[in-house]
Scaffold this motif. Structure first.
Motif, PDB file in Angstrom:
ATOM      1  N   VAL A 227     -41.958  13.782   5.303  1.00 37.60           N
ATOM      2  CA  VAL A 227     -41.010  12.681   5.120  1.00 37.60           C
ATOM      3  C   VAL A 227     -39.790  12.880   6.020  1.00 37.60           C
ATOM      4  N   GLY A 228     -39.343  14.125   6.160  1.00 36.35           N
ATOM      5  CA  GLY A 228     -38.228  14.411   7.066  1.00 36.35           C
ATOM      6  C   GLY A 228     -38.550  14.016   8.501  1.00 36.35           C
ATOM      7  N   GLU A 229     -39.780  14.336   8.940  1.00 34.16           N
ATOM      8  CA  GLU A 229     -40.198  13.970  10.298  1.00 34.16           C
ATOM      9  C   GLU A 229     -40.232  12.448  10.464  1.00 34.16           C
ATOM     10  N   LYS A 230     -40.772  11.758   9.465  1.00 33.90           N
ATOM     11  CA  LYS A 230     -40.870  10.297   9.543  1.00 33.90           C
ATOM     12  C   LYS A 230     -39.486   9.634   9.547  1.00 33.90           C
ATOM     13  N   LEU A 231     -38.572  10.176   8.745  1.00 34.75           N
ATOM     14  CA  LEU A 231     -37.216   9.622   8.737  1.00 34.75           C
ATOM     15  C   LEU A 231     -36.539   9.800  10.089  1.00 34.75           C
ATOM     16  N   GLY A 232     -36.769  10.952  10.713  1.00 37.66           N
ATOM     17  CA  GLY A 232     -36.219  11.172  12.048  1.00 37.66           C
ATOM     18  C   GLY A 232     -36.710  10.129  13.039  1.00 37.66           C
ATOM     19  N   GLU A 233     -38.002   9.801  12.963  1.00 39.10           N
ATOM     20  CA  GLU A 233     -38.568   8.778  13.845  1.00 39.10           C
ATOM     21  C   GLU A 233     -37.947   7.405  13.560  1.00 39.10           C
ATOM     22  N   LYS A 234     -37.737   7.118  12.281  1.00 38.11           N
ATOM     23  CA  LYS A 234     -37.206   5.803  11.926  1.00 38.11           C
ATOM     24  C   LYS A 234     -35.735   5.666  12.315  1.00 38.11           C
ATOM     25  N   VAL A 235     -34.978   6.747  12.227  1.00 36.60           N
ATOM     26  CA  VAL A 235     -33.582   6.702  12.656  1.00 36.60           C
ATOM     27  C   VAL A 235     -33.504   6.419  14.165  1.00 36.60           C
ATOM     28  N   ILE A 236     -34.378   7.062  14.937  1.00 42.46           N
ATOM     29  CA  ILE A 236     -34.421   6.796  16.378  1.00 42.46           C
ATOM     30  C   ILE A 236     -34.775   5.336  16.638  1.00 42.46           C
ATOM     31  N   ASN A 237     -35.735   4.818  15.869  1.00 43.61           N
ATOM     32  CA  ASN A 237     -36.132   3.418  16.012  1.00 43.61           C
ATOM     33  C   ASN A 237     -34.974   2.480  15.683  1.00 43.61           C
ATOM     34  N   ILE A 238     -34.228   2.791  14.627  1.00 42.34           N
ATOM     35  CA  ILE A 238     -33.072   1.972  14.244  1.00 42.34           C
ATOM     36  C   ILE A 238     -32.048   1.925  15.377  1.00 42.34           C
ATOM     37  N   VAL A 239     -31.750   3.077  15.943  1.00 50.62           N
ATOM     38  CA  VAL A 239     -30.757   3.147  17.016  1.00 50.62           C
ATOM     39  C   VAL A 239     -31.231   2.360  18.248  1.00 50.62           C
ATOM     40  N   GLU A 240     -32.523   2.466  18.558  1.00 51.02           N
ATOM     41  CA  GLU A 240     -33.062   1.724  19.702  1.00 51.02           C
ATOM     42  C   GLU A 240     -32.937   0.222  19.489  1.00 51.02           C
ATOM     43  N   VAL A 241     -33.255  -0.238  18.291  1.00 51.95           N
ATOM     44  CA  VAL A 241     -33.158  -1.669  17.997  1.00 51.95           C
ATOM     45  C   VAL A 241     -31.704  -2.141  18.088  1.00 51.95           C
ATOM     46  N   ILE A 242     -30.797  -1.380  17.498  1.00 47.77           N
ATOM     47  CA  ILE A 242     -29.391  -1.782  17.470  1.00 47.77           C
ATOM     48  C   ILE A 242     -28.775  -1.772  18.869  1.00 47.77           C
ATOM     49  N   ASN A 243     -29.269  -0.913  19.746  1.00 47.08           N
ATOM     50  CA  ASN A 243     -28.716  -0.830  21.098  1.00 47.08           C
ATOM     51  C   ASN A 243     -29.217  -1.928  22.037  1.00 47.08           C
ATOM     52  N   ARG A 244     -30.138  -2.744  21.563  1.00 43.10           N
ATOM     53  CA  ARG A 244     -30.561  -3.882  22.383  1.00 43.10           C
ATOM     54  C   ARG A 244     -29.397  -4.875  22.503  1.00 43.10           C
ATOM     55  N   HIS A 245     -29.370  -5.565  23.612  1.00 39.17           N
ATOM     56  CA  HIS A 245     -28.296  -6.539  23.819  1.00 39.17           C
ATOM     57  C   HIS A 245     -28.704  -7.868  23.187  1.00 39.17           C
ATOM     58  N   GLU A 246     -28.492  -7.949  21.893  1.00 46.47           N
ATOM     59  CA  GLU A 246     -28.835  -9.165  21.177  1.00 46.47           C
ATOM     60  C   GLU A 246     -27.604  -9.678  20.448  1.00 46.47           C
ATOM     61  N   TYR A 247     -27.799 -10.776  19.714  1.00 50.35           N
ATOM     62  CA  TYR A 247     -26.660 -11.476  19.112  1.00 50.35           C
ATOM     63  C   TYR A 247     -25.867 -10.602  18.147  1.00 50.35           C
ATOM     64  N   LEU A 248     -24.556 -10.662  18.295  1.00 57.84           N
ATOM     65  CA  LEU A 248     -23.609 -10.159  17.311  1.00 57.84           C
ATOM     66  C   LEU A 248     -22.539 -11.241  17.142  1.00 57.84           C
ATOM     67  N   PRO A 249     -22.002 -11.397  15.943  1.00 59.80           N
ATOM     68  CA  PRO A 249     -20.905 -12.363  15.793  1.00 59.80           C
ATOM     69  C   PRO A 249     -19.749 -11.992  16.722  1.00 59.80           C
ATOM     70  N   LYS A 250     -19.124 -12.991  17.308  1.00 59.47           N
ATOM     71  CA  LYS A 250     -18.011 -12.706  18.211  1.00 59.47           C
ATOM     72  C   LYS A 250     -16.821 -12.170  17.429  1.00 59.47           C
ATOM     73  N   MET A 251     -16.000 -11.381  18.098  1.00 60.80           N
ATOM     74  CA  MET A 251     -14.820 -10.823  17.447  1.00 60.80           C
ATOM     75  C   MET A 251     -13.924 -11.968  16.956  1.00 60.80           C
ATOM     76  N   PRO A 252     -13.566 -11.954  15.687  1.00 58.59           N
ATOM     77  CA  PRO A 252     -12.834 -13.082  15.109  1.00 58.59           C
ATOM     78  C   PRO A 252     -11.328 -12.997  15.353  1.00 58.59           C
ATOM     79  N   THR A 253     -10.683 -14.129  15.207  1.00 55.19           N
ATOM     80  CA  THR A 253      -9.226 -14.150  15.179  1.00 55.19           C
ATOM     81  C   THR A 253      -8.784 -13.655  13.802  1.00 55.19           C
ATOM     82  N   GLN A 254      -7.502 -13.375  13.658  1.00 55.69           N
ATOM     83  CA  GLN A 254      -7.006 -12.829  12.399  1.00 55.69           C
ATOM     84  C   GLN A 254      -7.316 -13.749  11.214  1.00 55.69           C
TER      85      GLN A 254
END
Length: 218
Positions: free
Chosen positions: A144-171
């Motif tokens: 399970v530790g090995e699998k979690l390590g793989e999934k954390v890497i997968n999460i980081v790869e997905v998040i690092n893609r240049h995809e939609y994020l809400p634009k920085m808001p005004t106050q």
């Protein structure tokens, strides 16, 4: 707006559910949080720092990094505990899923309530396996530790893609994008939901049992 959807699957012992889900949810929120915004005037602001800390698991050979916010940790732990309790009381062979949904608010005219528009959803499918003895539990602890390590890497790869994020808001609009209720960190608006089901399938648990069986045969 298209909502991104990512699905992770884990198969583990009942005693490992809390730590596995905390490690995955905290990893996602670590990358979906900012420091607190400090506005000087409309359109001008500075962003505080986000502290991090390592967390060692007791029942899994794994260490994960999370935002060092006790407030955020309590919120996530409460949701995970509720899911685990529901899973244990369901009688559904230990299968369910927990989802972390990020959304932004769209103001509506009175008397209508604000519209919540999801832009990213992470679903973690959980299958609890029953193991026969301590030897199998030790192998499961490592696998399970090995699998979690793989999934954390997968999460980081997905998040690092240049995809939609809400634009920085005004106050005046910051509460439409970020959760500003915490004193030390500012995650994007999110909600955690779960469902218990007996229709997730058995592929994940079969894979875990095969891993244990293959390891025992070595």
């Amino acid at each position: 707006m298209n909502c991104r959807s990512e699905v992770l699957e884990v198969s583990l012992e009942g005693r490992q559910v809390d730590e596995a889900l905390l490690s995955l949810l905290h990893t996602i929120l670590l990358h979906r949080s900012t420091g607190k915004f400090h506005y000087k005037k409309e359109g001008t602001y500075s962003i505080g720092t986000v502290g991090t800390q390592d967390t060692d698991c007791d029942f899994i050979d794994f260490t994960f990094v999370r935002v060092s916010s006790d407030e955020l940790d309590r919120v996530i732990r409460k949701a995970v505990t509720e899911f685990k309790d529901a899973l244990g009381n369901s009688g559904s062979d230990g299968m369910g899923q927990i989802s972390l949904e990020f959304y932004q608010k769209k103001k509506s005219r009175w008397p209508f309530s604000d519209e919540c528009i999801p832009w990213e959803v992470w679903t973690i499918k959980v299958n609890v396996v029953n193991l026969a003895n301590e030897q199998e539990r030790q192998i499961c602890r490592e696998k399970v530790g090995e699998k979690l390590g793989e999934k954390v890497i997968n999460i980081v790869e997905v998040i690092n893609r240049h995809e939609y994020l809400p634009k920085m808001p005004t106050q005046s609009e910051v509460d439409n994008v970020f959760d500003t209720s915490l004193k030390d960190v500012q995650p994007y608006l999110y909600k955690i939901t779960y469902q218990i089901t007996d229709s997730l399938g058995t592929s994940v648990s079969t894979t875990m049992r095969r891993l244990i069986k293959d390891t025992l045969a070595l």
